[in-house]
Design a protein around this motif. Structure first.
Motif, PDB file in Angstrom:
ATOM      1  N   THR A   1      -2.651  27.343  19.197  1.00  0.00           N
ATOM      2  CA  THR A   1      -2.524  26.464  17.898  1.00  0.00           C
ATOM      3  C   THR A   1      -2.988  27.435  16.745  1.00  0.00           C
ATOM      4  O   THR A   1      -2.802  26.765  15.741  1.00  0.00           O
ATOM      5  CB  THR A   1      -3.179  25.222  17.990  1.00  0.00           C
TER       6      THR A   1
ATOM      7  N   MET B   1      -5.696  27.827  15.225  1.00  0.00           N
ATOM      8  CA  MET B   1      -6.762  27.282  14.496  1.00  0.00           C
ATOM      9  C   MET B   1      -7.717  28.298  13.770  1.00  0.00           C
ATOM     10  O   MET B   1      -7.992  29.155  14.671  1.00  0.00           O
ATOM     11  CB  MET B   1      -7.377  26.024  15.176  1.00  0.00           C
TER      12      MET B   1
ATOM     13  N   VAL C   1     -12.306  25.053  11.765  1.00  0.00           N
ATOM     14  CA  VAL C   1     -12.198  24.151  12.942  1.00  0.00           C
ATOM     15  C   VAL C   1     -13.079  24.547  14.011  1.00  0.00           C
ATOM     16  O   VAL C   1     -13.805  23.510  14.508  1.00  0.00           O
ATOM     17  CB  VAL C   1     -10.637  24.056  13.175  1.00  0.00           C
TER      18      VAL C   1
ATOM     19  N   LYS D   1     -10.905  17.636  12.502  1.00  0.00           N
ATOM     20  CA  LYS D   1      -9.873  18.871  11.870  1.00  0.00           C
ATOM     21  C   LYS D   1      -9.106  19.225  13.352  1.00  0.00           C
ATOM     22  O   LYS D   1      -7.828  19.670  13.357  1.00  0.00           O
ATOM     23  CB  LYS D   1     -10.535  20.137  11.467  1.00  0.00           C
TER      24      LYS D   1
ATOM     25  N   HIS E   1      -6.744  16.518  14.532  1.00  0.00           N
ATOM     26  CA  HIS E   1      -5.745  16.508  13.639  1.00  0.00           C
ATOM     27  C   HIS E   1      -4.637  17.850  13.731  1.00  0.00           C
ATOM     28  O   HIS E   1      -3.459  17.413  13.606  1.00  0.00           O
ATOM     29  CB  HIS E   1      -6.304  16.573  12.164  1.00  0.00           C
ATOM     30  N   ASN E   2      -5.121  18.828  13.963  1.00  0.00           N
ATOM     31  CA  ASN E   2      -4.098  20.044  14.300  1.00  0.00           C
ATOM     32  C   ASN E   2      -3.585  19.847  15.615  1.00  0.00           C
ATOM     33  O   ASN E   2      -2.293  20.231  15.499  1.00  0.00           O
ATOM     34  CB  ASN E   2      -5.032  21.360  14.284  1.00  0.00           C
TER      35      ASN E   2
ATOM     36  N   LYS F   1      -0.763  17.545  14.739  1.00  0.00           N
ATOM     37  CA  LYS F   1       0.357  18.079  13.947  1.00  0.00           C
ATOM     38  C   LYS F   1       1.203  19.028  14.698  1.00  0.00           C
ATOM     39  O   LYS F   1       2.417  19.194  14.674  1.00  0.00           O
ATOM     40  CB  LYS F   1      -0.163  18.874  12.710  1.00  0.00           C
ATOM     41  N   TYR F   2       0.688  19.897  15.593  1.00  0.00           N
ATOM     42  CA  TYR F   2       1.298  20.730  16.482  1.00  0.00           C
ATOM     43  C   TYR F   2       2.260  19.826  17.404  1.00  0.00           C
ATOM     44  O   TYR F   2       3.490  20.218  17.676  1.00  0.00           O
ATOM     45  CB  TYR F   2       0.355  21.415  17.385  1.00  0.00           C
TER      46      TYR F   2
END
Length: 364
Positions: free
Chosen positions: A77, A79, A83, A153, A156-157, A160-161
């Motif tokens: 992802t 990051m 993160v 975070k 959250h990431n 969103k992915y």
């Protein structure tokens, strides 16, 4: 025909489950979360299970597997350091014999966990060199594979992915009917599989189905501080003997905590006494800290003894709970196992947990 998978809870387990399920084009995934009291948002963020003295070997295998998943997910992802960062962890011991025993344990466990990386026994002076903030260092054991993660975070990431693929998110409270109906503010919603990844909130959620979950809420509080000095990105996390964890995040943010409060139920109020205790613990490690550097106090509710899988006699409803204070470590593996089960119907979970019937019982 696409199947509908609905997840309740967008913490570490819900987010990781959604991340893996989002890669299957044959699924529609929906997630609901009220956003209150989530442990993932309020956790210290240390990923370093290998030196734990817990006797529960199932927990250790789950935590070890969860820690090993992080680099894979982070790379996929993309990051950044803010993160997740594998900067290493230091566990301190004042007694030389205890320090040697800890070092020997680390070498032994690395044989089955190569992701631990380099193991070093450090003097107090060497510990201070690694963490310049310290004014009262102790000798310790350094594990290079240890990491810190901002759980909020990270989740959250992942969400969103997943949203870019097949995830739809809704904020709001949901409840279950007596037959497992999913009831929302917009009425009853259908599903093929329902995943309850609500941590310590599982018990009240299941009560309408006449199922009692053996969940004991534990309150956790931590303080975040913004310090005037900055430090390198690779400063390790400190797990000090007898004090709260000391986590220097990127540049100038310091986290001290978290607490383990077993008598507060679902209370989410900040305690000034606990805030003072956390600050005092940090002050013992860094005598230059001041209270006006505290930027916020975070509070969350967690639980104990990880368990997960389908509800007995209802294979379409899965649960995950009991993550406790190590939820950011065990959660990724639980999320992956749940996602695998949804897609294949097969599992091999005995190495990670006792029978789920141990934790779920019919109401009297």
């Amino acid at each position: 025909m696409q199947k509908q998978v609905t997840i309740i809870g967008s913490g570490i387990v819900g987010a990781v489950t959604a991340y893996y399920l989002s890669q299957n084009p044959d699924l529609n995934v929906t997630i609901y979360d009220e956003g209150i009291g989530q442990a993932t948002k309020n956790s210290a963020g240390i990923i370093s299970p290998w030196l734990s003295k817990r006797r529960n070997q199932r927990w250790y295998q789950l935590a070890k597997a969860g820690a090993a998943l992080y680099p894979e997910i982070v790379a996929d992802t993309q990051m950044g350091y803010s993160v997740y960062q594998q900067a290493g962890t230091i566990v301190t011991r004042a007694d030389p014999d205890d320090l040697q025993a800890l070092y020997d344990l680390a070498l032994k466990r690395r044989q089955a966990a190569p992701q631990m990386g380099t193991i070093e026994k450090l003097t107090a002076e060497e510990v201070q060199e690694r963490i310049p903030l310290l004014t009262a260092p102790q000798p310790g054991v350094f594990v290079s594979g240890g990491a810190r993660v901002d759980g909020d975070k990270f989740a959250h990431n992942l969400l969103k992915y997943a949203e870019k693929r097949n995830l739809v998110r809704h904020k709001g409270k949901v409840r279950l009917g007596d037959q497992g109906q999913l009831l929302t503010v917009n009425g009853q919603q259908s599903y093929d599989t329902l995943i309850l990844a609500v941590g310590a909130w599982l018990k009240p959620l299941l009560l309408p189905m006449k199922i009692v979950a053996d969940v004991r809420p534990q309150k956790g509080q931590l303080i975040e501080m913004q310090l005037p000095e900055t430090w390198a990105d690779d400063v390790p996390v400190l797990m000090p003997e007898g004090e709260r964890d000391f986590i220097p995040f990127t540049r100038s943010k310091l986290v001290v905590g978290a607490t383990h409060e077993n008598d507060q139920g679902y209370d989410l109020q900040v305690s000034s006494l606990v805030e003072d205790d956390l600050f005092a613990s940090g002050l013992k490690l860094d005598a230059n800290l001041t209270k006006d550097q505290i930027t916020q106090v975070k509070v969350g509710t967690r639980d104990f003894a990880p368990f997960f899988g389908p509800i007995p006699d209802n294979p379409h409803i899965l649960v995950a709970s009991g993550l406790g204070s190590s939820g950011l470590t065990t959660g990724p593996m639980i999320g992956k196992l749940l996602a695998d089960y949804v897609q294949t119907g097969a599992h091999d979970w005995d190495q990670y947990q006792r029978s789920i019937e141990t934790y779920l019982a019919p109401a009297d």
